[in-house]
Design a protein around this motif. Structure first.
Motif, short mmCIF file in Angstrom:
data_model
loop_
_atom_site.label_atom_id
_atom_site.label_comp_id
_atom_site.label_asym_id
_atom_site.label_seq_id
_atom_site.Cartn_x
_atom_site.Cartn_y
_atom_site.Cartn_z
N CYS A 121 0.86 -1.18 0.00
CA CYS A 121 0.00 0.00 0.00
C CYS A 121 0.90 1.24 0.00
O CYS A 121 1.82 1.34 0.81
N CYS A 124 0.13 3.20 3.76
CA CYS A 124 0.59 2.65 5.04
C CYS A 124 1.77 1.70 4.91
O CYS A 124 2.39 1.34 5.90
N CYS A 151 -4.52 -0.06 0.16
CA CYS A 151 -5.21 -1.16 0.83
C CYS A 151 -6.64 -0.73 1.21
O CYS A 151 -7.00 0.45 1.08
N CYS A 154 -6.84 2.05 4.10
CA CYS A 154 -6.45 3.40 3.65
C CYS A 154 -7.46 3.95 2.65
O CYS A 154 -7.72 5.16 2.65
ZN LIG Z 1 -2.81 1.10 3.50
#
Ligand SMILES: [Zn+2]
Length: 204
Positions: A121, A124, A151, A154
């Motif tokens: 991601c 993150c 992801c 997020c």
């Molecule tokens: Zn993420």
């Protein structure tokens, strides 16, 4: 994933593609011969018409992550049963998380197997085999300048009342500095197939 070349000023279009979610599983099999490894590879190659498949590791340790539609839970059971009936050392987990990925990484190293790259991601940094959101930035000639993936959590955090604000909040949270794009004027491209496609105006 295309490597960034040049500065973000070259970006002329941004598209956001939400990806299907589903039930996830990870399968690890320690094989005793190349034939066994091929047998497993063939099994997962055949499954690609039904479920999303991503190879995590190849060699003595063979590992795959799978994502199936909610209604296809039985497929995940069938894979597990088949592997457990036919191979001596099988580990399965019905989800994907950092821990199982660490186990794959460690066992891959211990067995001299080859670990495949898995996307992370871009907000993150979590390992994410099946990202929830893909963003493509293209140049004037239509070639891809940069792809970003995010992801589920997020993506949920970036939720906004409009698609434009959604893109802006994803880019603002991205690990890379996209402030210029986030500030630029975004003009929606008329595309029924891809509702979240925008031209980037006045990027300087
Ligand atoms: Zn993420």
């Amino acid at each position: 994933m295309p490597r960034p070349e040049g500065s973000v000023e070259k970006v002329r279009e941004i598209s956001v593609d939400p990806q299907p979610g589903g039930l996830r599983a990870v399968y690890l099999v320690e094989t005793r011969s190349d034939d066994e490894a091929h047998e497993i590879d063939n099994l997962f190659a055949e499954l690609q018409s039904q479920v999303q498949v991503l190879q995590l590791c190849e060699g003595k340790l063979v590992s795959y992550a799978v994502q199936a539609h909610e209604s296809d839970a039985a497929v995940l059971d069938e894979i597990e049963s088949f592997l457990k009936e036919n191979f001596a050392f099988v580990v399965t987990q019905r989800s994907f998380d950092d821990l199982i990925y660490r186990i794959v990484t460690e066992l891959s190293g211990n067995t001299g197997s080859k670990l495949h790259a898995v996307s992370r991601c871009n907000i993150c940094g979590k390992v994410e085999p099946f990202p929830t959101t893909l963003v493509n930035m293209t140049r004037e000639d239509g070639s891809v300048f940069l792809s970003r993936c995010y992801c589920a959590s997020c993506t949920a955090e970036a939720a906004a009342p409009s698609n434009k604000e959604f893109i802006r909040s994803l880019l603002a949270a991205d690990q890379r500095d996209f402030k210029k794009i986030a500030r630029a004027e975004l003009v929606r491209c008329p595309s029924r197939k891809q509702p979240m496609r925008f031209k980037v105006k006045d990027l300087s």
